[in-house]
Motif scaffolding. Structure first.
Motif, PDB file in Angstrom:
ATOM      1  N   ARG A  31       0.798  -1.216   0.000  1.00 18.14           N
ATOM      2  CA  ARG A  31       0.000   0.000   0.000  1.00 18.14           C
ATOM      3  C   ARG A  31       0.837   1.275   0.000  1.00 18.14           C
ATOM      4  NH1 ARG A  31      -5.321   1.176   1.515  1.00 18.14           N
ATOM      5  NH2 ARG A  31      -5.676  -0.977   2.108  1.00 18.14           N
ATOM      6  N   ARG A  32       1.986   1.265   0.695  1.00 21.65           N
ATOM      7  CA  ARG A  32       2.698   2.528   0.925  1.00 21.65           C
ATOM      8  C   ARG A  32       4.001   2.591   0.132  1.00 21.65           C
ATOM      9  NH1 ARG A  32       4.520   3.619   5.748  1.00 21.65           N
ATOM     10  NH2 ARG A  32       4.551   1.470   6.538  1.00 21.65           N
ATOM     11  N   ASP A  58      -3.566  -0.550  -3.596  1.00 19.32           N
ATOM     12  CA  ASP A  58      -4.538  -1.112  -2.660  1.00 19.32           C
ATOM     13  C   ASP A  58      -4.961  -2.463  -3.222  1.00 19.32           C
ATOM     14  OD1 ASP A  58      -6.698  -1.852  -1.115  1.00 19.32           O
ATOM     15  OD2 ASP A  58      -7.864  -0.033  -1.464  1.00 19.32           O
TER      16      ASP A  58
END
Length: 241
Positions: A31-32, A58
């Motif tokens: 996600r990051r 995501d």
């Protein structure tokens, strides 16, 4: 090339390092962006001379996940192994967990496997590849106070088992490893030890198809030879034994 879906600083990183040490190029999905950049640098620092890339996504968003996998395949030209390492931990009992919470967690922890496999299947078929899934003991021994975790793990195991026969017909091996303990360095559930088992399972793709097996366990009491990936609990080519 191995694509680690759900790359993090624990098992995701250990898996990436294990595959890189075996000569696989590595793609990390999570996600990051900042976290992925750091993880990629740590894999690079091991000095195995493989390519390491990443994409922030995501994984619960099917379209975004498919696009990310597609970009990886387009960039690298192949995909040998898809490692699904996704789950979402939500603390809470009955009154604190809504049906929307449950369905949302299933979209992340379970449905993302289907989305990733659908996107990766042409490349995996071309490579005679493998799909390996990180499972957990909560699948049949639910954790009190974390209602959705066991549902995710039971469902993802069942989903892989349901897909395994069709994948095998396409020449793609599939296996899941149920980890029956808490990941912790210096224990039988050291992320490096788990990653070694996952690598060994992925390498089953080089064996004759009749030797492929789907469901495997890590209990912490295995003899050394289970590092070859042969600790089977049940199931071959999607059919329970």
């Amino acid at each position: 090339m191995v694509c680690v879906v759900g790359a993090g600083p624990g098992l995701g990183l250990a898996s990436a390092r294990a595959f890189a040490a075996a000569g696989y190029d590595v793609a990390l999905l999570g996600r990051r962006e900042a976290a992925l950049t750091e993880l990629a640098a740590r894999v690079d620092a091991d000095g195995h001379g493989v390519d390491v890339g990443w994409a922030a996504v995501d994984v619960g968003d099917e379209a975004a996940l498919a696009a990310a996998v597609g970009r990886i395949v387009e960039h690298t030209g192949r995909l040998d192994v898809l490692h699904h390492n996704v789950s979402l931990f939500r603390s809470g009992g009955i009154l604190a967990t809504s049906t929307a919470d449950l369905l949302g967690d299933l979209a992340v922890g379970t449905a993302s496997l289907l989305g990733a496999v659908r996107a990766a299947l042409p490349a995996l078929t071309a490579a005679g590849g493998s799909v390996v899934v990180t499972g957990g003991g909560a699948a049949d021994r639910p954790m009190p106070g974390a209602l959705t975790l066991g549902v995710q793990k039971a469902a993802v195991r069942n989903l892989l088992l349901a897909m395994a026969g069709e994948l095998a017909e396409a020449g793609v091996h599939a296996a899941t490893l149920t980890v029956r303990g808490t990941l912790a360095p210096g224990t039988p559930f050291d992320p490096r030890a788990v990653a070694a088992r996952l690598l060994a399972l992925a390498e089953q793709r080089h064996r004759p198809r009749e030797e492929w097996t789907v469901l495997h366990e890590l209990t912490g009491h295995e003899p050394d030879d289970t590092r070859t990936g042969d600790a089977v609990v049940e199931g071959g080519l999607g059919q329970p034994s």
